[in-house]
Design an enzyme around this catalytic site. Sequence first.
Site, PDB file in Angstrom:
ATOM      1  N   SER A  94      34.740  38.858  53.889  1.00 21.32           N
ATOM      2  CA  SER A  94      34.518  39.317  52.526  1.00 21.32           C
ATOM      3  C   SER A  94      33.039  39.657  52.317  1.00 21.32           C
ATOM      4  O   SER A  94      32.520  40.570  52.943  1.00 21.32           O
ATOM      5  CB  SER A  94      35.008  38.256  51.539  1.00 21.32           C
ATOM      6  OG  SER A  94      35.345  38.842  50.305  1.00 21.32           O
ATOM      7  N   LYS A 140      34.014  42.059  25.714  1.00 19.84           N
ATOM      8  CA  LYS A 140      32.968  41.103  26.067  1.00 19.84           C
ATOM      9  C   LYS A 140      33.560  39.970  26.892  1.00 19.84           C
ATOM     10  O   LYS A 140      32.939  39.441  27.803  1.00 19.84           O
ATOM     11  CB  LYS A 140      32.306  40.552  24.792  1.00 19.84           C
ATOM     12  CG  LYS A 140      31.273  39.457  25.050  1.00 19.84           C
ATOM     13  CD  LYS A 140      30.131  39.982  25.913  1.00 19.84           C
ATOM     14  CE  LYS A 140      29.086  38.901  26.148  1.00 19.84           C
ATOM     15  NZ  LYS A 140      28.019  39.366  27.060  1.00 19.84           N
TER      16      LYS A 140
END
Length: 352
Positions: free
Chosen positions: A181, A233
């Site tokens: 990763s 948000k």
Amino acid sequence: MDFLFDYGLFLAKIATVVIAIASILIIAKGLKGHHSAKGELEVTDLSEQYKNTVHQLESHLFDKPLLKARDKADKKAEKEKHKLRQNEVKKAAKEGDLSHSRDPRLFVLDFHGSLDAREVNSLREEVTAILAVAMEGDEVLLRLETGGGMVHGYGLASSQLDRLKTAGVSLTISVDKVAASGGYMMACVADKIISAPFAVVGSIGVIAQLPNFNKLLKKNDIEFEQITAGEFKRTLTMFGENSDKAREKFQTEIEETHGLFKDFIAVHRPDLDLEKVATGEHWFGKQALDLGLVDEIGTSDDFITQACKDRDVLQVRYVQRKKLAEKLAGATGDAADNLLLKWISRGQRPIV
């Protein structure tokens, strides 16, 4: 009454955990923020260590007269080489050419990455130091070991390695155990990737996960309020009720991050079949070689041992001296950080 008692006990447990974590973080961060000494660079001559190891073993294998004669011949050859080198240095100094004032070196770095890639703080100092003295022919070997973590942390670590490439310093990355990763994001920057046969490589994907306690709170008649400005948000939340729209938005963000990850790899390893390898799967070294994820099967020990035979090999580490109290505070703070990262940040920041 039993319900009220259980409810009160539930709240007390939550309050105890929150207060304990907050106290640990405040104390640990406070102590960690009072470092009086700046870090320093440690340089270890690995080629000298290699020679000493060989000589020590040879002393048990060969006759002393033979070793003595060999050492005498080696010293004579070294003296002649040194004399020749000094003449070259004098000539270079007269011409003002510092690029040939010493023999090429191999610099060895280590990166054992954590979830948030905090080790990048040392890496940036090590890279800066090497770039300050690097000359033509110098190389860098990075011994990489990490399963990845926060996108922004490993993105910065990859950028630090890219500084070497931009400066024309050859970079080899060796994976002895795992570079998955975010770890592979770093590895793909290298001119050459070496992997041990059973090292874990790949996992080109993105994941984000978090628990949701909304049903538990509702069951105990606990209300949760969250106030934001801006529609997105906050998308998914641990305590509120998640909507399909929030999940869709978060999935879009994950896909966008994966796209950036693949684009980054495509720039540095353009011959890779990304449709085949960017599936989030991981492979062992030999499989990774067949897929083009790595360039060679071997270990960092093989690479360093070979280099020690014909050049100086220097291990470079940036370290910061800590007092016992600071070490304890750092360990406690790191543990608390990891706990918070696992339970909170994974829900809002993608993991590569």
